[in-house]
Each structure stands twice: as structure tokens, then as C-alpha cells.
Write a protein that holds these residues in place. Structure first.
Motif, PDB file in Angstrom:
ATOM      1  N   GLY A  35       5.172   9.465  -5.872  1.00  0.00           N
ATOM      2  CA  GLY A  35       6.090  10.048  -4.894  1.00  0.00           C
ATOM      3  C   GLY A  35       5.402  10.215  -3.556  1.00  0.00           C
ATOM      4  O   GLY A  35       4.281  10.724  -3.489  1.00  0.00           O
ATOM      5  N   ILE A  36       6.064   9.772  -2.482  1.00  0.00           N
ATOM      6  CA  ILE A  36       5.508   9.846  -1.127  1.00  0.00           C
ATOM      7  C   ILE A  36       6.376  10.776  -0.288  1.00  0.00           C
ATOM      8  O   ILE A  36       7.589  10.585  -0.195  1.00  0.00           O
ATOM      9  CB  ILE A  36       5.482   8.450  -0.449  1.00  0.00           C
ATOM     10  CG1 ILE A  36       4.718   7.452  -1.303  1.00  0.00           C
ATOM     11  CG2 ILE A  36       4.927   8.544   0.966  1.00  0.00           C
ATOM     12  CD1 ILE A  36       3.248   7.581  -1.262  1.00  0.00           C
ATOM     13  N   MET A  37       5.765  11.808   0.318  1.00  0.00           N
ATOM     14  CA  MET A  37       6.462  12.712   1.241  1.00  0.00           C
ATOM     15  C   MET A  37       5.573  12.900   2.468  1.00  0.00           C
ATOM     16  O   MET A  37       4.556  13.587   2.409  1.00  0.00           O
ATOM     17  CB  MET A  37       6.754  14.057   0.571  1.00  0.00           C
ATOM     18  CG  MET A  37       7.860  13.989  -0.473  1.00  0.00           C
ATOM     19  SD  MET A  37       7.682  15.190  -1.808  1.00  0.00           S
ATOM     20  CE  MET A  37       6.438  14.396  -2.840  1.00  0.00           C
ATOM     21  N   VAL A  97       2.061  14.542   1.607  1.00  0.00           N
ATOM     22  CA  VAL A  97       1.982  14.944   0.201  1.00  0.00           C
ATOM     23  C   VAL A  97       2.258  13.723  -0.673  1.00  0.00           C
ATOM     24  O   VAL A  97       3.193  12.958  -0.422  1.00  0.00           O
ATOM     25  CB  VAL A  97       2.988  16.066  -0.127  1.00  0.00           C
ATOM     26  CG1 VAL A  97       3.051  16.321  -1.631  1.00  0.00           C
ATOM     27  CG2 VAL A  97       2.598  17.345   0.596  1.00  0.00           C
ATOM     28  N   VAL A  98       1.407  13.549  -1.691  1.00  0.00           N
ATOM     29  CA  VAL A  98       1.587  12.496  -2.678  1.00  0.00           C
ATOM     30  C   VAL A  98       1.617  13.145  -4.050  1.00  0.00           C
ATOM     31  O   VAL A  98       0.801  14.027  -4.342  1.00  0.00           O
ATOM     32  CB  VAL A  98       0.434  11.469  -2.608  1.00  0.00           C
ATOM     33  CG1 VAL A  98       0.546  10.461  -3.754  1.00  0.00           C
ATOM     34  CG2 VAL A  98       0.429  10.750  -1.269  1.00  0.00           C
ATOM     35  N   LYS A 151       0.842  -1.192   0.000  1.00  0.00           N
ATOM     36  CA  LYS A 151       0.000   0.000   0.000  1.00  0.00           C
ATOM     37  C   LYS A 151       0.884   1.251   0.000  1.00  0.00           C
ATOM     38  O   LYS A 151       1.925   1.278   0.678  1.00  0.00           O
ATOM     39  CB  LYS A 151      -0.899   0.020   1.238  1.00  0.00           C
ATOM     40  CG  LYS A 151      -2.052  -0.941   1.208  1.00  0.00           C
ATOM     41  CD  LYS A 151      -2.927  -0.716   2.437  1.00  0.00           C
ATOM     42  CE  LYS A 151      -4.164  -1.604   2.397  1.00  0.00           C
ATOM     43  NZ  LYS A 151      -5.045  -1.351   3.573  1.00  0.00           N
ATOM     44  N   PRO A 152       0.477   2.318  -0.688  1.00  0.00           N
ATOM     45  CA  PRO A 152       1.252   3.564  -0.647  1.00  0.00           C
ATOM     46  C   PRO A 152       1.454   4.082   0.774  1.00  0.00           C
ATOM     47  O   PRO A 152       2.525   4.609   1.098  1.00  0.00           O
ATOM     48  CB  PRO A 152       0.399   4.517  -1.481  1.00  0.00           C
ATOM     49  CG  PRO A 152      -0.282   3.636  -2.477  1.00  0.00           C
ATOM     50  CD  PRO A 152      -0.597   2.384  -1.712  1.00  0.00           C
ATOM     51  N   SER A 153       0.453   3.952   1.636  1.00  0.00           N
ATOM     52  CA  SER A 153       0.575   4.475   3.008  1.00  0.00           C
ATOM     53  C   SER A 153       1.630   3.729   3.820  1.00  0.00           C
ATOM     54  O   SER A 153       2.103   4.236   4.841  1.00  0.00           O
ATOM     55  CB  SER A 153      -0.778   4.397   3.720  1.00  0.00           C
ATOM     56  OG  SER A 153      -1.251   3.053   3.762  1.00  0.00           O
ATOM     57  N   GLU A 154       2.004   2.517   3.371  1.00  0.00           N
ATOM     58  CA  GLU A 154       3.011   1.723   4.095  1.00  0.00           C
ATOM     59  C   GLU A 154       4.419   1.924   3.533  1.00  0.00           C
ATOM     60  O   GLU A 154       5.386   1.400   4.091  1.00  0.00           O
ATOM     61  CB  GLU A 154       2.626   0.239   4.017  1.00  0.00           C
ATOM     62  CG  GLU A 154       1.295  -0.070   4.681  1.00  0.00           C
ATOM     63  CD  GLU A 154       0.816  -1.489   4.410  1.00  0.00           C
ATOM     64  OE1 GLU A 154       1.448  -2.157   3.538  1.00  0.00           O
ATOM     65  OE2 GLU A 154      -0.154  -1.925   5.041  1.00  0.00           O
ATOM     66  N   LEU A 155       4.532   2.673   2.459  1.00  0.00           N
ATOM     67  CA  LEU A 155       5.834   2.909   1.832  1.00  0.00           C
ATOM     68  C   LEU A 155       6.606   3.978   2.593  1.00  0.00           C
ATOM     69  O   LEU A 155       6.017   4.856   3.246  1.00  0.00           O
ATOM     70  CB  LEU A 155       5.634   3.338   0.379  1.00  0.00           C
ATOM     71  CG  LEU A 155       4.953   2.309  -0.532  1.00  0.00           C
ATOM     72  CD1 LEU A 155       4.626   2.930  -1.880  1.00  0.00           C
ATOM     73  CD2 LEU A 155       5.847   1.080  -0.694  1.00  0.00           C
ATOM     74  N   SER A 172       8.756   7.334   3.473  1.00  0.00           N
ATOM     75  CA  SER A 172       8.692   8.718   2.991  1.00  0.00           C
ATOM     76  C   SER A 172       9.850   9.010   2.047  1.00  0.00           C
ATOM     77  O   SER A 172      10.908   8.373   2.115  1.00  0.00           O
ATOM     78  CB  SER A 172       8.745   9.686   4.174  1.00  0.00           C
ATOM     79  OG  SER A 172       8.624  11.028   3.733  1.00  0.00           O
ATOM     80  N   HIS A 173       9.627   9.939   1.168  1.00  0.00           N
ATOM     81  CA  HIS A 173      10.621  10.374   0.185  1.00  0.00           C
ATOM     82  C   HIS A 173      11.082   9.208  -0.684  1.00  0.00           C
ATOM     83  O   HIS A 173      12.274   8.999  -0.917  1.00  0.00           O
ATOM     84  CB  HIS A 173      11.809  11.065   0.861  1.00  0.00           C
ATOM     85  CG  HIS A 173      11.426  12.379   1.488  1.00  0.00           C
ATOM     86  ND1 HIS A 173      10.724  12.442   2.673  1.00  0.00           N
ATOM     87  CD2 HIS A 173      11.609  13.651   1.075  1.00  0.00           C
ATOM     88  CE1 HIS A 173      10.508  13.713   2.975  1.00  0.00           C
ATOM     89  NE2 HIS A 173      11.020  14.468   2.022  1.00  0.00           N
ATOM     90  N   SER A 174      10.081   8.446  -1.137  1.00  0.00           N
ATOM     91  CA  SER A 174      10.359   7.337  -2.048  1.00  0.00           C
ATOM     92  C   SER A 174       9.544   7.516  -3.319  1.00  0.00           C
ATOM     93  O   SER A 174       8.492   8.169  -3.322  1.00  0.00           O
ATOM     94  CB  SER A 174      10.004   5.996  -1.398  1.00  0.00           C
ATOM     95  OG  SER A 174       8.606   5.925  -1.101  1.00  0.00           O
ATOM     96  N   LEU A 175      10.039   6.976  -4.421  1.00  0.00           N
ATOM     97  CA  LEU A 175       9.365   7.038  -5.714  1.00  0.00           C
ATOM     98  C   LEU A 175       9.068   5.607  -6.133  1.00  0.00           C
ATOM     99  O   LEU A 175       9.975   4.767  -6.198  1.00  0.00           O
ATOM    100  CB  LEU A 175      10.271   7.732  -6.741  1.00  0.00           C
ATOM    101  CG  LEU A 175       9.627   8.229  -8.032  1.00  0.00           C
ATOM    102  CD1 LEU A 175       8.530   9.245  -7.743  1.00  0.00           C
ATOM    103  CD2 LEU A 175      10.685   8.849  -8.935  1.00  0.00           C
ATOM    104  N   ASN A 176       7.788   5.343  -6.402  1.00  0.00           N
ATOM    105  CA  ASN A 176       7.338   3.967  -6.543  1.00  0.00           C
ATOM    106  C   ASN A 176       6.582   3.753  -7.854  1.00  0.00           C
ATOM    107  O   ASN A 176       5.676   4.521  -8.192  1.00  0.00           O
ATOM    108  CB  ASN A 176       6.426   3.603  -5.369  1.00  0.00           C
ATOM    109  CG  ASN A 176       7.064   3.923  -4.030  1.00  0.00           C
ATOM    110  OD1 ASN A 176       7.819   3.130  -3.489  1.00  0.00           O
ATOM    111  ND2 ASN A 176       6.772   5.108  -3.497  1.00  0.00           N
TER     112      ASN A 176
END
Length: 462
Positions: free
Chosen positions: A75-77, A88-89, A47-51, A53-57
Motif C-alpha cells: 500500500g502506497i500513501m 507511508v508504505v 518501482k514502488p516510488s513511481e506508483l 498514491s493510495h494504490s494497492l500493488n
């Protein structure tokens, strides 16, 4: 003060609409990660929420049915280490009109609302990541038309103006605290030194504010640009000079006097200043209605331009029309006398030009001689004699300039109160009013109307 609503999650296209290589759709707010969970499937399965921070998936944007909308990078911040200090997504998808619009619609269907102009930056301000002067600098950076304007905007974005104002503000706050203590406890001798140190403290603050005001002579032209009118009697080479400064042929040039009957305007960069050059019709005694309108228009530009290049034909003696223009403009400080055709034998009475304008510049528009010197002189007229220095913070906002002028007036009034021996309460009030001006610049005190005016000029998605 405006209170932020943490329950609001906003979304907007942050790149220009239309076909492009990549479109970026930004989401910010308390539920940004939850929305991402509903619309994005990572290739790795998490899940994006489990990734982190500051990662590009890598993965796919999908509808509730599982139907893929587009291939994308997510992008997850996570808060507080983001632009807005909220979660921020950013969805990086293919830059098609339909695909980006479909993704944005999908986000709105899953709990986001459309962001207002500048709302991401407004949230960065309201959440304390940047002050108001830095928030305003975002648009200065985006709207910069020259490298010098960009450098000035970046200085503000890094907090350069805040760094100038905050030390002055801190000293005034200390002074105000001492003054109010002396007013409330007049019998305490410990506060007696406040009145002794106050004049020096106020003078230091006044000097600091005046220095910032002075920098607006460079900052405002860098931000807003400047107009430069090329004027003179017919056939002095005005159109040739326009072409030479533009470094390309824009105006028609012939040996026939009066070829230019209407103004020709073009933008260029002169010493870092965004300049609009205006080639005007030759000014002479009009012979018909068309010439009369052309001359009136030239004079209007001559009166309202930020700088005027008054052009003379160096290969000929000054004529009656030349002398009339000299009499009309000799007292205007923004006028620069320019003698064209310096590659020919000099016949113009340059002594008269020196007497009227203090100096003149000799150029050859046809052969490109002395154009660098001319550009330096043009910049000097626009900057009103103040040369910008590298790394200096310029006041580039008229809102900031007006607030600084107001601050200066109140500080001067406070200083006068000490000299005249007036009530310390009056001095304290003037210091409070001066601090209010500083706080309005930094956003420590603001109204909803001010924020609406500032962020209303932003683009959606920033």
C-alpha cells in the motif's frame, strides 16, 4: 515544543504478533518510498516510488540477492495524504511469525529504525493532521470495551472536543487582546468597551467549561469502567443476582447460607458501561477467623466500589444484620437497595428501605424479573444521576478533566477581578492561565514529558 526529524524513517508491525491471516508492517518517513524500492518487486515491474498514491500493488518482498521473502500487497500513501502526513508504505504479507519478523528485519537493514510506542500517531499530531485530544482518542477507540465507549472515542477522534473548546478559546483570545491593548493604551477610548463586555464573555466561557466538566460523570466510567459490589447478609440471593446480570451461571448457588466465602468478580456491559460485578460474602457477625476475613473483605468492597447493590430477601422480614447494614450505608449516595425474590409474597419492611435510601428496586434473580430496571438504576448510580445523551461529547480523560478544572478556576478568578475592581493586569494573567489549560488539552502548548506519558501507553505500530 518537540521538533520532528524528517530524516528518520520508522517501521513496525501494526497487527498483533503471532500467527494470523495477514500481518501489516507500516513504514513512515522521508525515505519510506526509497526503502520500499529496495525491498519490494511489483508483479508489473515498476518501482514502488513511481506508483500512484493510495494504490494497492501485488508483488514480492525480496532480499538484496533477489531471494523472495514473502508474497505481499504493498500500500502506497504519499505525503501529505497519509496517517502521519509523511510518505507511508504498508506491507500486507502472510501472518506468520517468521515471515513478518524477517520482513521487519529487512526494513531495519535498509534504513528504517524501530518505531516507538505510539510514534505513528505522535507524528500525525506533530505534523498537524490531528490535535492532541484526537491523538489520545486513538487509544480510547482501540481500548473500548463497550459500544457506548467506542462511540465516545470516535466522537473525540472526529474532533468533537476540539469543536467545543475552540470557540470558547477564540472569544477569550479576543478578550485578552482587547484587555492588553487597553492596558498598553489607556488613553484610547476605543478599548473602553472591553471591560464592559468582559464579565459576559467570562461567564459564557465558565458555563462552557463547566458543561464539559459535568460530562465527565458519564465519560470517565465509559472509558475506565466501574465496579459494582453486590452486598448483603447471607442467603439473600447475591450469587443468583450476579448470574442473572451476567446472563450465565458463574457463581455457585445453593440454599445453604454462606456458600460464597470469597469474592467472585466478572466483567459485563451494563447500559454501555464496562462494569466489574463483585459478588461478596454475606455480611454477618463472624463465627471464626475465615468468616471474619470474608466479612472484612466484603466491607472493603462495599466502601470502595463505584456502586453498591445492597440486597435484601423480600420473602423474609428484615433481620438484625439487614438493619445494621442499613444504618451503615443509608447516607451513601452510590448505594441502591434491591429487594430480591419479588416473585414471592413480600414480607420485608420496604418502607424502612425507602426512608433510608429514597427508593428500592424489586427483582427476582431466579426468574429474571425487573433486571432491565435494575440495570438502569445501576447506570444512574455510576453516572451520578446524569443520563448521557446521544451524540454528546464526554470528557473521558482524567488529564482533560484536571486541565478543565484548572481552566475553570482561572476563569472564575478573572471574573472576580472585574467585580472587585482589581488591576486589569491580574485579570489578563488569569485569562492567559485559563488559555494555557485549553491549549494543553488540544496540544497547542505541550512538553516532551506530556507527550511521553500520553504516547507511552500506545502499542507499537500505532
Amino acid at each position: 515544543m518537540l521538533l520532528r526529524d524528517d530524516s528518520d524513517t520508522i517501521a513496525a508491525l501494526s497487527t498483533s504478533p503471532g500467527e494470523c491471516g495477514i500481518a501489516i508492517i507500516r513504514i513512515s518517513g522521508k525515505n519510506a518510498l526509497g526503502v520500499a524500492d529496495r525491498v519490494f518487486r511489483t508483479a508489473a515491474g515498476g518501482k514502488p516510488s513511481e506508483l500512484p498514491s493510495h494504490s494497492l500493488n501485488y508483488g514480492w518482498v525480496v532480499e538484496a540477492s533477489g531471494q523472495a521473502v514473502d508474497e505481499a500487497m504493498l500500500g502506497i500513501m504519499k505525503a501529505p495524504r497519509s496517517y502521519t502526513r509523511e510518505d507511508v508504505v504498508e506491507i500486507n504479507c502472510h501472518g506468520g511469525v517468521i515471515s513478518s519478523r524477517r520482513i521487519l528485519d529487512l526494513l531495519l537493514q535498509n534504513g528504517c529504525r524501530p518505531a516507538e510506542p505510539g510514534e505513528f500517531t505522535k507524528r500525525a499530531f506533530l505534523n498537524g493532521r490531528i490535535d492532541l485530544s484526537q491523538a489520545e482518542a486513538v487509544m480510547d477507540v482501540i481500548g473500548a470495551r463497550t459500544e457506548a465507549a467506542l462511540r465516545s472515542g470516535v466522537m473525540h477522534l472526529k474532533g468533537g472536543l476540539s469543536a467545543r473548546i475552540m470557540p470558547l478559546r477564540a472569544e477569550l483570545m479576543d478578550l485578552l487582546a482587547g484587555l492588553e491593548a487597553a492596558i498598553d493604551f489607556p488613553e484610547e477610548e476605543a478599548y473602553g468597551g472591553v471591560t464592559e463586555n468582559a464579565p459576559a464573555c467570562l461567564e459564557k466561557a465558565i458555563e462552557g467549561i463547566r458543561f464539559l466538566i459535568e460530562t465527565s460523570r458519564c465519560g470517565i466510567p465509559l472509558s475506565e469502567g466501574a465496579s459494582v459490589a453486590i452486598c448483603g447478609r447471607p442467603n439473600t440471593g447475591k450469587s443468583s443476582l450476579l448470574n442473572a446480570l451476567l446472563k450465565r451461571e458463574r457463581s455457585i448457588v445453593t440454599h445453604i447460607a454462606g456458600t460464597t466465602r470469597d469474592t467472585v468478580e466478572e466483567d459485563t456491559d451494563i447500559k454501555g458501561i464496562p462494569v466489574r460485578l463483585i459478588d461478596t460474602a454475606g455480611i454477618k457477625e463472624p463465627q471464626d477467623a475465615a468468616e471474619r476475613k470474608a466479612v472484612l473483605r466484603s466491607r472493603r468492597y462495599m466502601d470502595f466500589a463505584d456502586a453498591v447493590l445492597l440486597l435484601f430477601d423480600g420473602g423474609r422480614k428484615l433481620e438484625a444484620d439487614d438493619r445494621s447494614l442499613i444504618r451503615r450505608l443509608s447516607r451513601k449516595k452510590n448505594v441502591l437497595a434491591v429487594v430480591n425474590k419479588c416473585d414471592l409474597r413480600l414480607r420485608a419492611e420496604t418502607g424502612l428501605l425507602e426512608k433510608a435510601f429514597g427508593e428500592y428496586v424489586s427483582v427476582s434473580a431466579k426468574k429474571g424479573l425487573n433486571l432491565g430496571l435494575l440495570e438502569e438504576k445501576i447506570a444512574g448510580r455510576i453516572f451520578k444521576g446524569r443520563a448521557p445523551e446521544g451524540g454528546e461529547v464526554f470528557i473521558s480523560s482524567r488529564r482533560h478533566l484536571e486541565l478543565l478544572r484548572r481552566t475553570e478556576r482561572h476563569l472564575c478568578a478573572a471574573g472576580a477581578s472585574f467585580i472587585d475592581g482589581l488591576s486589569p493586569e491580574l485579570t489578563a494573567q488569569d485569562i492567559k492561565d485559563a488559555l494555557a489549560g485549553m491549549d494543553s488539552i488540544l496540544g497547542l502548548d505541550f512538553s516532551g514529558d506530556v507527550l511521553k506519558r500520553i504516547f507511552g501507553r500506545f502499542c507499537i505500530g500505532k
